[in-house]
Design an enzyme around this catalytic site. Structure first.
Site, PDB file in Angstrom:
ATOM      1  N   GLY A  57       0.852  -1.196   0.000  1.00  0.00           N
ATOM      2  CA  GLY A  57       0.000   0.000   0.000  1.00  0.00           C
ATOM      3  C   GLY A  57       0.881   1.237   0.000  1.00  0.00           C
ATOM      4  O   GLY A  57       0.545   2.264   0.603  1.00  0.00           O
ATOM      5  N   TYR A 226      -1.260   5.587  19.347  1.00  0.00           N
ATOM      6  CA  TYR A 226      -1.285   6.269  20.635  1.00  0.00           C
ATOM      7  C   TYR A 226      -0.367   5.580  21.647  1.00  0.00           C
ATOM      8  O   TYR A 226       0.117   6.203  22.585  1.00  0.00           O
ATOM      9  CB  TYR A 226      -2.726   6.415  21.149  1.00  0.00           C
ATOM     10  CG  TYR A 226      -3.273   7.756  20.686  1.00  0.00           C
ATOM     11  CD1 TYR A 226      -3.324   8.041  19.330  1.00  0.00           C
ATOM     12  CD2 TYR A 226      -3.639   8.744  21.583  1.00  0.00           C
ATOM     13  CE1 TYR A 226      -3.741   9.289  18.879  1.00  0.00           C
ATOM     14  CE2 TYR A 226      -4.051   9.990  21.140  1.00  0.00           C
ATOM     15  CZ  TYR A 226      -4.100  10.256  19.788  1.00  0.00           C
ATOM     16  OH  TYR A 226      -4.476  11.494  19.348  1.00  0.00           O
ATOM     17  N   HIS A 287      -7.685   4.162  20.534  1.00  0.00           N
ATOM     18  CA  HIS A 287      -6.667   5.037  21.133  1.00  0.00           C
ATOM     19  C   HIS A 287      -6.953   5.346  22.614  1.00  0.00           C
ATOM     20  O   HIS A 287      -6.112   5.147  23.473  1.00  0.00           O
ATOM     21  CB  HIS A 287      -6.578   6.365  20.373  1.00  0.00           C
ATOM     22  CG  HIS A 287      -6.246   6.218  18.911  1.00  0.00           C
ATOM     23  ND1 HIS A 287      -5.486   5.192  18.420  1.00  0.00           N
ATOM     24  CD2 HIS A 287      -6.565   6.996  17.831  1.00  0.00           C
ATOM     25  CE1 HIS A 287      -5.348   5.337  17.108  1.00  0.00           C
ATOM     26  NE2 HIS A 287      -6.002   6.410  16.726  1.00  0.00           N
TER      27      HIS A 287
HETATM   28  C1  BG6 Z   1      -6.222   8.328  13.578  1.00  0.00           C
HETATM   29  C2  BG6 Z   1      -7.651   8.669  13.249  1.00  0.00           C
HETATM   30  O1  BG6 Z   1      -6.134   7.024  14.091  1.00  0.00           O
HETATM   31  O2  BG6 Z   1      -5.743   9.251  14.552  1.00  0.00           O
HETATM   32  C3  BG6 Z   1      -7.757  10.102  12.752  1.00  0.00           C
HETATM   33  O3  BG6 Z   1      -8.114   7.774  12.252  1.00  0.00           O
HETATM   34  C4  BG6 Z   1      -7.131  11.057  13.731  1.00  0.00           C
HETATM   35  O4  BG6 Z   1      -9.117  10.449  12.531  1.00  0.00           O
HETATM   36  C5  BG6 Z   1      -5.738  10.599  14.117  1.00  0.00           C
HETATM   37  O5  BG6 Z   1      -7.076  12.325  13.116  1.00  0.00           O
HETATM   38  C6  BG6 Z   1      -5.196  11.444  15.248  1.00  0.00           C
HETATM   39  O6  BG6 Z   1      -3.855  11.125  15.481  1.00  0.00           O
HETATM   40  P1  BG6 Z   1      -2.906  12.175  16.180  1.00  0.00           P
HETATM   41  O7  BG6 Z   1      -1.647  11.426  16.404  1.00  0.00           O
HETATM   42  O8  BG6 Z   1      -2.759  13.319  15.201  1.00  0.00           O
HETATM   43  O9  BG6 Z   1      -3.578  12.605  17.415  1.00  0.00           O
END
Ligand code: BG6
Length: 530
Positions: A57, A226, A287
């Protein structure tokens, strides 16, 4: 047919050397700690072996924004083996050069020195196939690309990492072809997969089944990025290496825990995907729930990956199954104007706050609120811990009418944008007064000297290469998390419940604060100010 000349990851900055001589135990000195990772890695066997990475991908968004920049960072930091190659695989036809040109702007954005970027790109190749399970395309890529490269190095062991940056409906076909054509015969093979890991318990089970037909759990690294964020990675050290936390990290002292994610933008062209999933599946079920389990878990038996994940699973087992009564849903005005959303009458939540109950001796009665929203007033993610008010101190009772003077102590662990840990405490007003006022103790990462704060994906990719599975989601964790959320998700899908509207750029639906107060049983608004 693609052929690759043997080559190595060797680049302009010198390879690891005896200059990194610090002690791994010296955790107070950040620069020493950074160097000691190099020291540790240089002793690990994979570092002297060959590594082939295949990004499946490769022309997609995730690959160009996260996977390749993270690989570049590891390369720049000398955290990849000297003998290595990176193959991109996707459906669009491109030459190696065209693919490198496609990656270039995204790699430049990282700010990495141009010579290093060029050097990195010279290790990057590309192969296309008709589908993600195209056997003959994989056979060509591996037979004419990976194998000759691996044989050209002096190493007897070659490891392979497949990063599936593709939607879950093609995990199955990719898995089959990796199993039949891609497994290393001399070293390890690891497969990284990205969420969504299903849409509910049933689809998650189907996915787990497909993957387990081809791989064992030790091959699989389910990324939740996360788990790679600094504050989250710090959670175990913070909790368990400071002896004073353990006696108070429970319902005797903690009144509520609120974990918040807010983003100031909407679906941003991802409406087609988002409308099928919604904010609960996008952020909460993975997350924020992961963050909550690390916060709430019992001390793990040891620091092994499985002991950590066992402890997280125990938290999930004690969580009550969620229902509509446990949540507040919102949708920002204008959400369905996104042209990629076909159902203009969609009830997809873009904001959700959920009350989780952890029914174990440590947490019984303490609300854990997880809330997440798109199109909100700021970008932030934090954990707010509110401690119970002190009962016995006379000044606190005397001043009980005034919020500021009677605020219970709070701790904020901010994951982003500026990671920090802050304690808001009551102190005596300085001077003649004997009344309480607020004092704030903050530990900001940006103030730490020589801080190295790699992106979450970079940390996690390094963990994959090092074979550390502790920050990846195990199959049973995934099942329990879907078990908790599935009835609620089905209720939203089936009953067509209407989320409450909120203005783009606001703090969420109008009754959010009232819901929060009612749910946390607190008349005081949570104050996250640092
Ligand atoms: C992703 C989600 O897993 O995490 C997104 O699919 C979101 O919608 C993103 O914007 C946020 O990640 P971070 O690291 O920018 O807080």
């Amino acid at each position: 047919m693609t052929t690759v000349n043997g080559g190595s990851y060797m680049h302009v900055t010198s390879r690891l050397s005896s200059q990194f001589s610090s002690n791994e135990d010296d955790v107070l000195d950040v620069s020493s700690a950074t160097n000691s990772i190099h020291e540790a890695i240089s002793q690990e066997s994979w570092y002297q072996q060959t590594l082939s990475v295949v990004v499946v991908g490769a022309s997609g968004d995730l690959a160009k924004k996260k996977t390749y920049p993270s690989l570049l960072k590891l390369f720049e930091e000398n955290l990849l083996p000297a003998d290595g190659i990176i193959y991109g695989y996707a459906r669009s036809r491109k030459s190696h050069e065209e693919f490198r040109r496609h990656l270039l702007p995204h790699l430049k954005k990282t700010g990495t020195n141009e010579i290093i970027v060029k050097d990195f790109l010279s290790k990057c190749y590309y192969h296309s196939g008709k589908t993600y399970g195209d056997k003959s395309a994989y056979a060509d890529m591996i037979g004419d690309g990976l194998v000759p490269f691996e044989e050209s190095t002096k190493n007897t062991v070659s490891n392979r990492l497949f990063y599936l940056a593709v939607p879950p409906d093609v995990f199955g076909e990719s898995g089959v072809v990796i199993k039949t054509h891609g497994m290393s015969t001399t070293g390890w093979t690891r497969v990284v997969i990205e969420k969504p890991f299903g849409q509910d318990l049933e689809s998650c089970d189907a996915l787990l089944q497909t993957l387990s037909e081809n791989f064992e759990e030790h091959h699989l690294y389910r990324i939740d990025h996360y788990l790679g964020k600094e504050i989250v990675q710090n959670m175990l050290m913070f909790r368990f290496s400071n002896s004073f936390w353990e006696p108070i990290w429970n319902s005797d002292t903690i009144e509520s825990v609120v974990i918040t994610f807010k983003e100031p933008f909407g679906t941003d062209g991802r409406g087609g995907y988002f409308d099928k999933y919604g904010i609960i599946r996008d952020i909460l079920q993975n997350h924020l729930l992961q963050v909550a389990t690390l916060f709430a878990m019992e001390p793990p038996k040891n620091e092994d990956a499985d002991a950590i994940r066992d402890a997280k699973v125990e938290v999930l087992k004690s969580m009550e199954i969620l229902s509509l009564q446990d949540c507040l849903l919102g949708q920002y005005d204008g959400y369905s104007d996104d042209p990629t959303i076909t159902n203009k009458d969609t009830n997809c939540p873009t904001y959700a706050a959920i009350r989780c109950k952890i029914n174990n001796p440590r947490w019984k009665g303490v609300p854990f609120i997880l809330q997440a929203g798109k199109a909100m007033d700021e970008k932030v993610c934090d954990i707010q811990v509110r401690f119970k008010p002190a009962k016995s101190f006379p000044s606190m009772r005397r001043s009980s009418k005034n919020f500021l003077e009677n605020a219970p102590a709070e701790m904020v662990m901010r994951l982003q944008p500026d990671p920090c840990i802050s304690l808001n405490l009551n102190i005596k007003s300085p001077g003649f007064s004997t009344m309480p006022t607020r004092g704030n103790m903050v530990m900001r990462y940006e103030d730490m000297p020589n801080l190295s704060n790699p992106d979450a994906y970079t940390r996690l990719l390094l963990d994959v290469i090092r074979g550390k599975q502790g920050s990846f989601v195990r199959d049973d964790e995934l099942r329990f998390s879907w078990q908790i959320f599935t009835p609620l998700l089905h209720a939203i899908d089936d009953t067509k419940v209407r989320p409450l509207p909120y203005r783009f750029g606001s703090s969420g639906p109008a009754n959010r604060e009232a819901w929060m107060a009612e749910t946390t049983k607190s008349v005081l608004p949570l104050q996250a100010s640092l």
